[in-house]
Design an enzyme around this catalytic site. Structure first.
Site, PDB file in Angstrom:
ATOM      1  N   LEU A  59      43.044  37.474  35.029  1.00  0.00           N
ATOM      2  CA  LEU A  59      42.338  38.677  35.447  1.00  0.00           C
ATOM      3  C   LEU A  59      41.642  38.364  36.763  1.00  0.00           C
ATOM      4  O   LEU A  59      41.180  37.242  36.975  1.00  0.00           O
ATOM      5  CB  LEU A  59      41.291  39.099  34.403  1.00  0.00           C
ATOM      6  CG  LEU A  59      41.800  39.515  33.016  1.00  0.00           C
ATOM      7  CD1 LEU A  59      40.620  39.811  32.097  1.00  0.00           C
ATOM      8  CD2 LEU A  59      42.722  40.718  33.102  1.00  0.00           C
ATOM      9  N   ASP A  60      41.559  39.357  37.655  1.00  0.00           N
ATOM     10  CA  ASP A  60      40.827  39.164  38.901  1.00  0.00           C
ATOM     11  C   ASP A  60      39.395  38.742  38.596  1.00  0.00           C
ATOM     12  O   ASP A  60      38.835  39.091  37.550  1.00  0.00           O
ATOM     13  CB  ASP A  60      40.794  40.459  39.713  1.00  0.00           C
ATOM     14  CG  ASP A  60      42.159  40.844  40.261  1.00  0.00           C
ATOM     15  OD1 ASP A  60      43.047  39.974  40.293  1.00  0.00           O
ATOM     16  OD2 ASP A  60      42.323  42.015  40.645  1.00  0.00           O
ATOM     17  N   THR A  61      38.778  38.046  39.530  1.00  0.00           N
ATOM     18  CA  THR A  61      37.415  37.562  39.325  1.00  0.00           C
ATOM     19  C   THR A  61      36.445  38.691  38.995  1.00  0.00           C
ATOM     20  O   THR A  61      35.580  38.549  38.126  1.00  0.00           O
ATOM     21  CB  THR A  61      36.930  36.801  40.573  1.00  0.00           C
ATOM     22  OG1 THR A  61      37.782  35.660  40.785  1.00  0.00           O
ATOM     23  CG2 THR A  61      35.499  36.309  40.402  1.00  0.00           C
TER      24      THR A  61
END
Length: 210
Positions: A59-61
């Protein structure tokens, strides 16, 4: 950290602002992987490169929600085989009011031609980009009061953020893609569903704080 588990899988919380794996240039930096193996030492067993700790996806940060974690290499292999057929659901906030309530997007996505921190959607054949165009499928659906649901069947970097922005739905606070400045963007991985297993957050939300 643990939200649920089966004999083969763990579902662990992923706060916004924490990367899944160590940041570039900082191998001992805070990340989900470090927290995972600190809490569950058995996740330190050998897994294929890119799936350390049994973390089955990224998942993106800035994205919060949950991650699917395999408890063994064999379980990871089964999850990855199923992955393309799984339905993944997210929620985000956007103050814009587009003239539609549902939209399906299939435009490919590639890295930005000059900026390493963002991607670009192929709006026309001559769109400048770097690297290959990757297929991407996103369905957007209004939930009312500024909340939107995004279902994805692919997993391209920044896919929801870029696809949503391309049709006038930038996430609130996501200035990288044209969102209204202010608080941090809200993008939450809330559910995943397949033929043999599924998981969903009970309240559809996790706190963004660390």
């Amino acid at each position: 950290m643990l939200l649920g588990e089966t004999p083969d899988l763990r579902f662990v919380a992923k706060p916004a602002g924490i990367p899944c794996f160590p940041p570039h240039g900082n191998p001992t930096g805070d990340c989900v992987l470090a927290r995972l193996v600190g809490t569950f030492p058995d996740q330190a067993q050998p897994f294929p490169p890119g799936f350390e700790g049994g973390i089955a996806h990224r998942l993106d940060t800035l994205t919060s929600g949950f991650l699917v974690v395999a408890r063994s290499p064999a379980a990871l292999e089964r999850v990855r085989e199923e992955w393309p057929a799984l339905r993944k659901f997210y929620r985000f906030r956007c103050s814009a009011q587009p003239p539609f309530g549902t939209q399906v997007l299939t435009t490919p996505i590639a890295n930005h031609a000059r900026r390493a921190d963002r991607v670009v959607v192929q709006r026309w054949p001559q769109e400048r980009h770097r690297g290959p165009w990757l297929p991407a499928w996103t369905r957007l659906r209004s939930l009312g009061e500024g909340w939107w649901e995004a279902e994805i069947r692919t997993g391209v970097r920044h896919q929801i953020r870029a696809h949503a922005a391309s049709v006038g739905l930038p996430l609130d606070g996501d200035v990288l893609y044209g969102g209204v400045p202010g608080s941090a963007p809200t993008l939450v991985h809330v559910a995943i569903s397949g033929a043999t297993w599924s998981f969903a957050l009970e309240d559809g939300m996790l706190p963004a704080a660390r």
